[in-house]
Write an enzyme that holds these catalytic residues in place. Structure first.
Site, PDB file in Angstrom:
ATOM      1  N   HIS A  37      90.876   1.542  91.305  1.00 13.40           N
ATOM      2  CA  HIS A  37      90.736   0.172  91.836  1.00 13.40           C
ATOM      3  C   HIS A  37      89.528   0.083  92.767  1.00 13.40           C
ATOM      4  CE1 HIS A  37      95.285   0.294  91.231  1.00 13.40           C
ATOM      5  NE2 HIS A  37      94.937  -0.768  90.530  1.00 13.40           N
ATOM      6  N   SER A 188      96.174   5.806  87.616  1.00 13.13           N
ATOM      7  CA  SER A 188      97.046   4.658  87.374  1.00 13.13           C
ATOM      8  C   SER A 188      98.075   4.597  88.490  1.00 13.13           C
ATOM      9  CB  SER A 188      97.758   4.831  86.031  1.00 13.13           C
ATOM     10  OG  SER A 188      98.863   3.950  85.953  1.00 13.13           O
TER      11      SER A 188
HETATM   12  P1  AMP Z   1      96.294  -2.984  87.988  1.00  9.91           P
HETATM   13  O1  AMP Z   1      96.546  -2.941  89.458  1.00  9.91           O
HETATM   14  O2  AMP Z   1      96.875  -1.835  87.238  1.00  9.91           O
HETATM   15  O3  AMP Z   1      96.636  -4.329  87.396  1.00  9.91           O
HETATM   16  O4  AMP Z   1      94.741  -2.817  87.806  1.00  9.91           O
HETATM   17  C1  AMP Z   1      93.834  -3.676  88.456  1.00  9.91           C
HETATM   18  C2  AMP Z   1      92.454  -3.429  87.896  1.00  9.91           C
HETATM   19  O5  AMP Z   1      92.077  -2.071  88.121  1.00  9.91           O
HETATM   20  C3  AMP Z   1      92.384  -3.655  86.380  1.00  9.91           C
HETATM   21  O6  AMP Z   1      91.164  -4.289  86.064  1.00  9.91           O
HETATM   22  C4  AMP Z   1      92.429  -2.245  85.847  1.00  9.91           C
HETATM   23  O7  AMP Z   1      91.829  -2.097  84.586  1.00  9.91           O
HETATM   24  C5  AMP Z   1      91.649  -1.494  86.915  1.00  9.91           C
HETATM   25  N1  AMP Z   1      91.971  -0.070  86.871  1.00  9.91           N
HETATM   26  C6  AMP Z   1      93.208   0.493  86.875  1.00  9.91           C
HETATM   27  N2  AMP Z   1      93.106   1.840  86.765  1.00  9.91           N
HETATM   28  C7  AMP Z   1      91.785   2.121  86.674  1.00  9.91           C
HETATM   29  C8  AMP Z   1      91.043   3.325  86.525  1.00  9.91           C
HETATM   30  N3  AMP Z   1      91.643   4.517  86.434  1.00  9.91           N
HETATM   31  N4  AMP Z   1      89.681   3.243  86.443  1.00  9.91           N
HETATM   32  C9  AMP Z   1      89.062   2.038  86.529  1.00  9.91           C
HETATM   33  N5  AMP Z   1      89.713   0.862  86.670  1.00  9.91           N
HETATM   34  C10 AMP Z   1      91.054   0.900  86.736  1.00  9.91           C
END
Ligand code: AMP
Length: 281
Positions: A37, A188
């Site tokens: 993030h 993640s």
């Molecule tokens: P989330 O909180 O899982 O909804 O993710 C929020 C944003 O962070 C989304 O655009 C995801 O694709 C991005 N994101 C999550 N994990 C990663 C990662 N390992 N590398 C780059 N971006 C990420």
């Protein structure tokens, strides 16, 4: 860092930033932040954004499983710390009632086949929920640029389609590379739910993807996929899908000239993990 629970407060701050000629970058998240993030905040800075807004909102309409929603990790204090350290200017952290007023019927969007394949096939309604919340957030923030991770490639394609439907320029969306742990596991929020043994087993997901990339072009698609599925299952995982698709359309590839991407979703140690890797780019 300004922290707003109300969209009106955030919008007041945005009016001042925009009047001062600032370029607004937006990073929507569901919290439980990690370096993946934070890489999006850094990308926004490198892209020349000088007013960066992040949101933390666990969006109920994109969960098709009540238990998954309930178990989703929530670590707001640490999220605030990480965002402040990264130089984020404002955090939007609304209550559910702020995003979904009781008397409102939310506007939904139709993403065609994109919402029914891969993730959509296993998480019915998920992308409808993503569309609803991202549209609402975009209307509130009205950013110059929106930063999202390639880790959620299908989500990026859905949001690109949403921008078109909202009449916004496609250049608004900046897709950023996946950040991995040193051993290859894609970062993640869900990883923190893995036990120690699950954490070691989870490594297989990225190692299979890297193997597919190594052998891409030397073996048929079907050989690659059979190898990959067998490896994951041998490691104790339940594979929902492992496919090689066109990087842009996410449809199965029909020629080796196309930009290919291996996409996977598998259950490891009771946690559903997804990952993907471009194979020839
Ligand atoms: P989330 O909180 O899982 O909804 O993710 C929020 C944003 O962070 C989304 O655009 C995801 O694709 C991005 N994101 C999550 N994990 C990663 C990662 N390992 N590398 C780059 N971006 C990420």
């Amino acid at each position: 860092m300004l922290i707003c629970k109300k969209s009106s407060d955030l919008q007041n701050a945005l009016v001042s930033a925009k009047e001062a000629g600032k370029k607004v970058g937006f990073v929507p998240t569901m919290g439980a932040l990690h370096d993946g993030h934070i890489s999006l905040i850094r990308a926004a800075k490198n892209f020349g954004c000088d007013f960066i807004v992040a949101s933390v909102f666990v969006n109920p309409t994109q969960f098709n499983n009540a238990e998954d929603l309930e178990k989703y990790p929530r670590t707001l204090e640490n999220d605030i710390f990480l965002l402040e350290q990264a130089g984020c200017n404002a955090l939007f952290v609304p209550e559910t009632s702020e995003m979904y007023p009781a008397d409102e019927v939310p506007v939904t969007y139709d993403f065609g086949y994109l919402e029914n394949i891969l993730e959509g096939a296993f998480r019915p309604g998920h992308f409808k929920g993503v569309g609803i919340i991202v549209a609402k957030l975009l209307k509130i923030v009205a950013p110059d640029f929106l930063f999202m991770g390639e880790k959620d490639l299908q989500q990026c394609r859905v949001v690109a389609n949403l921008l078109k439907q909202m009449g916004l320029p496609e250049e608004l969306l900046v897709v950023c590379p996946t950040i991995r742990e040193k051993d290859g596991l894609a970062m993640s929020s869900r990883n923190r739910r893995l036990s120690e043994s699950g954490r070691s087993a989870s490594l297989l997901i990225s190692s299979v993807l890297f193997k597919l990339k190594e052998n891409y072009g030397n073996q048929t698609i079907s050989e690659l996929l059979t190898y990959g599925k067998n490896e994951l299952e041998r490691g104790g995982m339940k594979v929902e899908y492992l496919e090689i698709v066109n990087y842009h359309t996410l449809l199965p590839i029909s020629s080796s000239d196309e930009p290919a991407d291996a996409v996977v979703a598998a259950w490891c140690d009771g946690v559903r993990l997804i990952d993907n890797l471009p194979l020839n780019g």
